[in-house]
Design a protein around this motif. Sequence first.
Motif, mmCIF file in Angstrom:
data_model
loop_
_atom_site.group_PDB
_atom_site.id
_atom_site.type_symbol
_atom_site.label_atom_id
_atom_site.label_comp_id
_atom_site.label_asym_id
_atom_site.label_seq_id
_atom_site.Cartn_x
_atom_site.Cartn_y
_atom_site.Cartn_z
ATOM 1 N N ILE A 248 0.975 -1.652 -0.195
ATOM 2 C CA ILE A 248 -0.205 -0.462 0.216
ATOM 3 C C ILE A 248 0.626 1.185 -0.346
ATOM 4 O O ILE A 248 0.744 2.217 -0.772
ATOM 5 C CB ILE A 248 -0.943 -0.169 1.324
ATOM 6 C CG1 ILE A 248 -1.851 -1.029 0.723
ATOM 7 C CG2 ILE A 248 -1.699 1.601 1.733
ATOM 8 C CD1 ILE A 248 -2.859 -1.369 2.377
ATOM 9 N N SER A 249 2.021 1.006 1.047
ATOM 10 C CA SER A 249 2.955 2.346 1.130
ATOM 11 C C SER A 249 3.540 2.466 -0.315
ATOM 12 O O SER A 249 3.558 3.712 -0.749
ATOM 13 C CB SER A 249 3.610 2.045 2.003
ATOM 14 O OG SER A 249 4.813 3.084 2.166
ATOM 15 N N GLN A 250 4.126 2.010 -1.143
ATOM 16 C CA GLN A 250 5.283 1.299 -1.826
ATOM 17 C C GLN A 250 4.369 1.959 -3.752
ATOM 18 O O GLN A 250 4.593 2.994 -4.302
ATOM 19 C CB GLN A 250 5.875 -0.094 -2.800
ATOM 20 C CG GLN A 250 6.552 -0.583 -1.829
ATOM 21 C CD GLN A 250 7.209 -1.494 -1.691
ATOM 22 O OE1 GLN A 250 6.524 -2.141 -2.608
ATOM 23 N NE2 GLN A 250 8.428 -2.432 -1.712
ATOM 24 N N THR A 251 3.094 1.676 -3.352
ATOM 25 C CA THR A 251 2.356 2.023 -4.648
ATOM 26 C C THR A 251 1.386 3.312 -4.028
ATOM 27 O O THR A 251 0.770 3.576 -4.553
ATOM 28 C CB THR A 251 0.968 1.294 -4.908
ATOM 29 O OG1 THR A 251 0.130 0.954 -3.769
ATOM 30 C CG2 THR A 251 1.707 -0.227 -5.306
ATOM 31 N N GLY A 252 1.380 4.431 -3.370
ATOM 32 C CA GLY A 252 -0.130 5.118 -2.573
ATOM 33 C C GLY A 252 -1.283 4.752 -2.983
ATOM 34 O O GLY A 252 -2.003 5.317 -3.204
ATOM 35 N N THR A 253 -1.543 3.152 -2.526
ATOM 36 C CA THR A 253 -2.843 2.991 -2.510
ATOM 37 C C THR A 253 -3.805 3.884 -1.388
ATOM 38 O O THR A 253 -3.414 3.546 -0.327
ATOM 39 C CB THR A 253 -2.499 1.366 -2.674
ATOM 40 O OG1 THR A 253 -2.569 1.147 -3.659
ATOM 41 C CG2 THR A 253 -4.265 1.462 -2.433
ATOM 42 N N THR A 254 -4.927 3.824 -1.727
ATOM 43 C CA THR A 254 -6.001 4.672 -1.008
ATOM 44 C C THR A 254 -7.585 4.068 -0.824
ATOM 45 O O THR A 254 -7.671 3.458 -1.756
ATOM 46 C CB THR A 254 -6.911 6.211 -1.805
ATOM 47 O OG1 THR A 254 -7.148 5.844 -2.808
ATOM 48 C CG2 THR A 254 -5.288 7.129 -1.488
ATOM 49 N N ILE A 255 -7.784 3.489 0.425
ATOM 50 C CA ILE A 255 -8.590 2.577 0.391
ATOM 51 C C ILE A 255 -9.972 3.189 0.996
ATOM 52 O O ILE A 255 -9.693 4.168 3.042
ATOM 53 C CB ILE A 255 -8.418 1.328 1.359
ATOM 54 C CG1 ILE A 255 -7.218 0.461 0.446
ATOM 55 C CG2 ILE A 255 -9.662 0.254 1.349
ATOM 56 C CD1 ILE A 255 -6.116 -0.531 1.275
ATOM 57 N N SER A 256 -11.309 3.161 1.108
ATOM 58 C CA SER A 256 -12.479 3.791 1.782
ATOM 59 C C SER A 256 -13.453 2.796 1.871
ATOM 60 O O SER A 256 -13.813 1.804 1.289
ATOM 61 C CB SER A 256 -12.838 4.964 0.449
ATOM 62 O OG SER A 256 -13.431 4.855 -0.419
ATOM 63 N N VAL A 257 -13.946 3.232 3.436
ATOM 64 C CA VAL A 257 -15.703 1.353 3.214
ATOM 65 C C VAL A 257 -16.445 2.596 4.001
ATOM 66 O O VAL A 257 -16.430 3.781 4.238
ATOM 67 C CB VAL A 257 -15.033 1.321 4.284
ATOM 68 C CG1 VAL A 257 -16.148 0.339 4.707
ATOM 69 C CG2 VAL A 257 -12.934 0.795 3.960
ATOM 70 N N SER A 258 -17.269 2.038 2.880
ATOM 71 C CA SER A 258 -18.578 2.787 3.044
ATOM 72 C C SER A 258 -19.748 2.095 3.467
ATOM 73 O O SER A 258 -19.254 0.794 2.895
ATOM 74 C CB SER A 258 -19.315 3.514 2.085
ATOM 75 O OG SER A 258 -18.961 2.820 0.303
ATOM 76 N N GLY A 259 -21.137 2.116 3.666
ATOM 77 C CA GLY A 259 -22.282 1.686 3.954
ATOM 78 C C GLY A 259 -22.664 0.775 4.989
ATOM 79 O O GLY A 259 -21.896 1.401 6.304
ATOM 80 N N SER A 260 -23.053 -0.470 5.502
ATOM 81 C CA SER A 260 -23.302 -0.607 6.629
ATOM 82 C C SER A 260 -21.988 -1.686 7.351
ATOM 83 O O SER A 260 -20.729 -1.738 5.788
ATOM 84 C CB SER A 260 -24.358 -2.261 6.293
ATOM 85 O OG SER A 260 -25.481 -1.798 6.234
ATOM 86 N N ASP A 261 -21.851 -1.978 8.364
ATOM 87 C CA ASP A 261 -20.592 -2.516 8.935
ATOM 88 C C ASP A 261 -20.535 -3.806 9.448
ATOM 89 O O ASP A 261 -19.846 -4.316 9.193
ATOM 90 C CB ASP A 261 -20.133 -1.668 10.130
ATOM 91 C CG ASP A 261 -18.826 -1.709 10.780
ATOM 92 O OD1 ASP A 261 -17.895 -2.052 10.242
ATOM 93 O OD2 ASP A 261 -18.689 -2.294 11.970
ATOM 94 N N ALA A 262 -21.925 -4.035 9.979
ATOM 95 C CA ALA A 262 -22.149 -5.336 10.549
ATOM 96 C C ALA A 262 -22.423 -5.768 9.700
ATOM 97 O O ALA A 262 -23.280 -5.588 8.779
ATOM 98 C CB ALA A 262 -23.382 -5.372 11.831
ATOM 99 N N ILE A 263 -21.834 -7.492 10.173
ATOM 100 C CA ILE A 263 -21.511 -8.482 8.960
ATOM 101 C C ILE A 263 -22.028 -10.220 9.679
ATOM 102 O O ILE A 263 -20.471 -9.982 10.387
ATOM 103 C CB ILE A 263 -21.651 -8.703 7.830
ATOM 104 C CG1 ILE A 263 -21.441 -9.661 6.633
ATOM 105 C CG2 ILE A 263 -19.999 -8.665 8.486
ATOM 106 C CD1 ILE A 263 -21.114 -9.977 5.363
ATOM 107 N N LEU A 264 -22.411 -11.222 9.010
ATOM 108 C CA LEU A 264 -22.510 -11.778 10.171
ATOM 109 C C LEU A 264 -22.044 -13.292 9.315
ATOM 110 O O LEU A 264 -22.559 -13.810 8.170
ATOM 111 C CB LEU A 264 -24.328 -12.764 10.170
ATOM 112 C CG LEU A 264 -24.326 -14.047 10.838
ATOM 113 C CD1 LEU A 264 -23.102 -14.114 12.230
ATOM 114 C CD2 LEU A 264 -25.685 -14.991 11.379
ATOM 115 N N ALA A 265 -20.920 -13.905 9.436
ATOM 116 C CA ALA A 265 -19.780 -14.490 8.368
ATOM 117 C C ALA A 265 -18.768 -15.145 9.026
ATOM 118 O O ALA A 265 -18.051 -15.294 10.106
ATOM 119 C CB ALA A 265 -18.952 -13.961 7.060
#
Length: 750
Positions: free
Chosen positions: A616-633
């Motif tokens: 992630i650091s070497q490529t300058g990657t950005t990651i974003s998370v949205s929507g619901s958070d809880a899941i049963l899995a």
Amino acid sequence: MSIDQDFHSGVLEALYQHTTHAVVVVGKDRRVQFVNPGFTKMFGYEPGEVIGHTTEGLYRDTAQFQEIATELAKLGGQPPDDIYYALYRSKSGHEIIGETKAAVFADKQGNPSGFIGIIRDITETVYRTGLAEETEQLFRDALESVHDTAWRMDLVTNEIELAGPAAADIFGIKEKKGRLSLDEWKQRLTDDGVVACKRFMQDLLNTGHAQTFLTFQQPDGALIFTRDTGRVIRRAPDGTPLVAAGTFADITERKALEEKSTETEQYLDSALEAADLAAWRFDLVGNTCRLSGPLARLVNLKSENEEFTGAYWCSLLHRDDVGEVIRQTAAMAEGRSNSCDVLYRLKDKAGQWRWIRSIGGVTSRSDDGLGLVANGIIKDETETVALRKNLEAERNRFETIFRNTPAMLHQIDENGVVRDVSAYWLSHMGYDRDEVIGKPASTFLTEESQIYAENHALPDFMKNGRAKNVALEFRKKNGEVIDGLMNAYLETRSGTGERVGYGVITDVTQLRRAYRDLERSNRELDRFATIASHDLQEPLRKITAFAGILASRHAAKLDPDGIQYLDYLSDAAARMQRLIDDVLEYSQLEIRPMKPERLSLNALITDIKTRLSTSISQTGTTISVSGSDAILADRFLLNQILQNLVSNSIKYHADQPPDIRIRMLDEPGGWTISVSDNGIGFDPKFASQVFEPFRRLHPRGEYEGAGIGLAIVRQAVDRQNGRISVDTRPQNGSTFTIYLPRHSAQQNVA
């Protein structure tokens, strides 16, 4: 003051000399000290005959004298506060009923020194009251016999006197006689009753008489309906009404009967109309009949309710049915039967035969028990008979299919006894039909399955009405044991209430063997994968180690080609190591037990960022998370899905830094997770191929990896009964969409 002083003063003596009641003064010892003329007149004794003597001789018997003494002792020497009644005896022996009031006299120090009693002779009053009460009781009994209650009302004070059953039933007055105010009367009335009562009072005051219907409500909420009549019986000299009297009759039962009768008539008419019935009345003596109701329109009569003879009715019937109709009619007429229920064919106006059911019974008999009149209904059962025939034909067809279908079918009664089996059941098990029918179904099971079936499977089936995938072992006639899955349904037949079970047996012997072979194969494969990975990794570690030694210690002795070959060797060993790790991980996914739990999508992505922090650091990657958070899995499987997708997005990035967007939607049926990027994408025609193991869309040297990452994703999704798809275009990025169903996770938790 003392008794002597009181009476010597002459004040009380003058008072008691002129009263008509008997006055007796006694000391604490209950000896007489003074009597007045009224006493002499009442009892016949002169003063000298009783003064100095106890009062015992004045009572009718000694027992009452003792009772009063006991009562005085209980009251601490004080006489009762209230008036009491006693039976006395005169000098001539006549019984005197006396109303007595007693008081205490005290000396100067305030100590009780004696008693004074005033006795009123109420013998004649009681006698007359007894006659009046007896007469009144006769009157009240007469009122009660007809459920009437008498009332008398003071129109000035609005006080009402009641005598009769309603006094107790409506107002809770004991002895069915008492008084109450007009307001108390109204409190028992319903709202409609209050309005009617006001109108009644207005009519009574204006005309001198009135009549109305009132509705009272008992304390328990029950309603009492009454008919109230009354008139003014006393007026003032100027004509103003003073007293009114009357009766009100309890008509609750009559009203209920009237309403019931009306309701019954309406219901009967509606029922006859709705059900297309006809009511009949048959004169068993005169042999005549009448029909009424909509069904009468089917009969060839001149008019509804027309009277016709029994012979004419029989002329309309099918000749095969006339005999049974005559037999049941004769049985009612001769007193041998109380009812009839006969099904026959009748020719209607159009000349068509219709099936008619006639149901009824004798409603009037002679003294010697012969039937005089019978009543009943007729019902058109043409469609019912046709339906019954169709059902019978359908049942026969079903029985034919049941017996001949190429499946193991059987039929049992509620005791688990075999009633029928299919031909395939017989051929598969090797029995003849007469060897099976009438035998308990458990007879054809192994001993272990017999115990389970009789103690658990059969009782549960009879209780729940269904059996689903019940595993049983069946023993063929030749002794061979087969594995079977039983699915069954319990039918309760209408009319008889008979319960019949229909079962389908699936021979899963080959499937079970294949499953056991598969389990054994999986175990061997797992063991092979573990051993193979170990055996493969051991020489790889040596190759890598020795290649490292050569590079560090002997690089100076190698020419450029030798050094390049050594690099090729190290790179190949590293790729081989990654391939072995990926293959081992892929093989473990299928057999790894599922453990669904409540998870946080954000927390999982945070862990993945940590593990992939270098790339992630070497490529300058950005990651974003949205929507619901809880899941049963399952944590491991979901982590494999997300980490491989994120890793792929970083690996296959375009010229610009990777931008990865992760979004989750919580839907009624499950969760949808999308992972989008701005990478190089690929041709959509390869959308299904990218999930195959070792499938690569680019040359090996261009991008590192064994081509198994998306195969792991696909397998992790499949393990959770989910779906995965990809939307992509070359140089326009990719969006992987995963759907994980809710029910699958819940079932695995359960």
